[in-house]
Design an enzyme around this catalytic site. Structure first.
Site, mmCIF file in Angstrom:
data_model
loop_
_atom_site.group_PDB
_atom_site.id
_atom_site.type_symbol
_atom_site.label_atom_id
_atom_site.label_comp_id
_atom_site.label_asym_id
_atom_site.label_seq_id
_atom_site.Cartn_x
_atom_site.Cartn_y
_atom_site.Cartn_z
ATOM 1 N N PRO A 254 0.841 -1.204 0.000
ATOM 2 C CA PRO A 254 0.000 0.000 0.000
ATOM 3 C C PRO A 254 0.875 1.252 0.000
ATOM 4 O O PRO A 254 1.515 1.567 0.996
ATOM 5 C CB PRO A 254 -0.805 -0.130 1.295
ATOM 6 C CG PRO A 254 0.014 -1.019 2.169
ATOM 7 C CD PRO A 254 0.763 -1.938 1.267
ATOM 8 N N ASP A 430 5.913 2.132 2.006
ATOM 9 C CA ASP A 430 4.991 1.024 2.242
ATOM 10 C C ASP A 430 4.312 1.251 3.590
ATOM 11 O O ASP A 430 4.964 1.179 4.636
ATOM 12 C CB ASP A 430 5.778 -0.291 2.232
ATOM 13 C CG ASP A 430 4.888 -1.522 2.344
ATOM 14 O OD1 ASP A 430 3.717 -1.383 2.740
ATOM 15 O OD2 ASP A 430 5.381 -2.624 2.036
ATOM 16 N N HIS A 431 3.009 1.478 3.557
ATOM 17 C CA HIS A 431 2.300 1.817 4.792
ATOM 18 C C HIS A 431 2.141 0.623 5.726
ATOM 19 O O HIS A 431 1.712 0.775 6.873
ATOM 20 C CB HIS A 431 0.925 2.403 4.464
ATOM 21 C CG HIS A 431 0.520 3.508 5.384
ATOM 22 N ND1 HIS A 431 0.899 3.560 6.706
ATOM 23 C CD2 HIS A 431 -0.235 4.624 5.180
ATOM 24 C CE1 HIS A 431 0.387 4.644 7.279
ATOM 25 N NE2 HIS A 431 -0.304 5.315 6.364
ATOM 26 N N ARG A 432 2.488 -0.576 5.265
ATOM 27 C CA ARG A 432 2.481 -1.723 6.170
ATOM 28 C C ARG A 432 3.644 -1.636 7.152
ATOM 29 O O ARG A 432 3.556 -2.108 8.288
ATOM 30 C CB ARG A 432 2.583 -3.037 5.380
ATOM 31 C CG ARG A 432 1.433 -3.328 4.444
ATOM 32 C CD ARG A 432 1.730 -4.564 3.611
ATOM 33 N NE ARG A 432 2.964 -4.421 2.824
ATOM 34 C CZ ARG A 432 3.493 -5.395 2.092
ATOM 35 N NH1 ARG A 432 2.899 -6.590 2.041
ATOM 36 N NH2 ARG A 432 4.608 -5.191 1.416
#
Length: 459
Positions: A254, A430-432
């Site tokens: 994401p 990467d929003h993870r």
């Protein structure tokens, strides 16, 4: 006489295919060990392959422009005489290409199988006759006498015995690329055929005959033209690999992208000072070098941007090193070679590494191993006069910084509008792995270091 087939090796990490760019040799030519015989293009780089043996080239099994899978024979080399028995060598030792260790031949990537004769179960030809000789023999029956390498024919039809084939990766049937392609289309296993061609080569007729009971040969598709203003280019090589990597990244991680406009006038002033510094003579100090150094320093305070999301293990892998990827535009397409341990380099060392890396990449000489294992990437869109963009994260990484063009623009300093050197930065993460606060902090730190290089003393 011994005929050896050299299969296309995996010159990178997990590569499955490569394109034959051009042969450096031709059939009938004598070659020596480690002589360059072919140039191939993988999804990551252009590589020249050396010959592992000395002998005479019998046949080129792949044509320029053809894409070949790893493990497929690409050349056959004829060697006179029998090979000497290998000397015992400790397991951990290694040798040059073409040398033997523990009865195994050193190839481009490690050692091949042992040189002892391969044993295969007898198989039947298309007429149901059991045949224990290599495919393509003209004998109705065969019997061995003496050493295992000698074959004595008992056929009533006189025919020269084909040369022994030493198979490096199991039994490999002799067939030219178009015949292999036809067999694949018709679903015919070449290993089940006895070739009727010279020297046991499997022909197109052999394949069609084997497929006749169950399959009708496909019709050749007719090429269609849509006019003189269009052209079609096969998707392969770097373009194919780049496209797949970007799709995988875009639909797996994401993405979040943040932007920052920075007054880099102090950085540009320092750059001018360093040009006259004896310690930096002969080194091209570019704005990219400053940005790369700022990224490495800022990663100390926000290690999340340098981490990796391991889906399979269910872990986030934090790394105490920075392998900085640098996106480089080349005639072959976009490649991202890495500067190993960039965080341990001084500004001068980093500038030298970047110059060497980009030069090598544009010449298409970057080794495949230098394009894997990155931890974070920078892309310099400013060299094209572009202010910023939304870069896509490289698979396996968690962040990428786009470094925009440096322009003279009006800027407010102490309440006054003055001309300054302005640059825009864009960070995709990467929003993870990276939260908004962490991504914002990292981008702000990079900007602060470019706006005021003396801040580096505080990191």
């Amino acid at each position: 006489m011994v005929l050896k087939q050299f299969p296309l090796p995996d010159v990178g990490e997990g590569l499955t295919e490569a394109e034959i760019v051009g042969w450096k040799v031709q059939a009938g030519e004598n070659v020596t060990v480690n002589q360059v015989i072919v140039e191939i293009e993988t999804a990551k780089a252009s590589v020249e392959l050396p010959c592992p043996w000395a002998g005479t080239i019998r046949e080129l099994l792949a044509e320029p422009g053809q894409t070949v899978e790893v493990g497929t024979p690409i050349i056959s080399i004829e060697m006179a005489g029998a090979e000497p028995e290998p000397e015992p060598v400790p397991e951990e030792s290694s040798g040059k290409i073409g040398e033997e260790s523990n009865g195994r031949i050193a190839t481009l990537v490690g050692y091949g199988p042992r040189t002892s004769a391969a044993k295969r179960r007898p198989r039947k030809d298309r007429h149901g006759v059991t045949n224990g000789t290599p495919a393509g023999g003209t004998q109705a029956h065969a019997a061995t006498s003496g050493p295992a390498d000698d074959v004595t024919t008992t056929a009533t039809i006189p025919a020269p015995a084909p040369p022994q084939v030493e198979e490096l990766t199991g039994y490999v049937p002799l067939a030219k690329p178009p015949v292999r392609k036809l067999a694949k289309e018709l679903g015919v296993d070449l290993r089940s055929l006895a070739g009727s061609g010279s020297g046991g080569v499997i022909t197109r007729e052999d394949v069609q005959s084997a497929a006749a009971p169950t399959t009708t040969p496909p019709t050749t598709p007719t090429a269609t033209r849509t006019g003189d203003r269009e052209r079609r280019v096969p998707i392969k090589g770097v373009r194919k690999a780049t496209a797949q990597a970007m799709v995988d990244s875009a639909f797996t991680a994401p993405h979040v992208t943040e932007f920052l406009t920075v007054d880099v006038t102090p950085m540009m002033q320092l750059r001018e000072q360093l040009k006259s510094d004896p310690a930096f003579q002969g080194v091209k100090i570019t704005p990219l070098a400053f940005a790369a150094k700022a990224m490495c320093l800022a990663a100390r305070r926000t290690p999340d941007v340098n981490a990796t999301w391991d889906e399979e293990a269910g872990e986030i892998v934090y790394k105490d090193y920075v392998h900085l990827g640098v996106a480089a535009a080349t005639p072959r397409g976009l490649v991202v070679p890495k500067v190993r341990d960039a965080d341990r380099m001084s500004l001068r060392e980093l500038a030298e590494a970047l110059e060497q890396l980009t030069t090598t990449a544009r010449e298409g000489k970057t080794a495949p191993a230098d394009m894997v294992g990155g931890t974070i990437t920078i892309t310099n869109v400013g060299v094209f006069g572009v202010d910023t963009g939304t870069p896509i994260i490289n698979p396996g990484e968690s962040a990428i910084l786009a470094f925009g063009a440096i322009r003279d623009m009006p800027w407010v300093v102490d309440g006054q509008v003055v001309p300054r050197k302005i640059c825009q930065l864009a960070l995709s993460f990467d929003h993870r792995v990276v939260d908004g606060q962490q991504g914002s902090q990292y981008l702000a730190d990079v900007g602060a270091l470019l706006a005021n290089p003396s801040m580096a003393f505080t990191y």
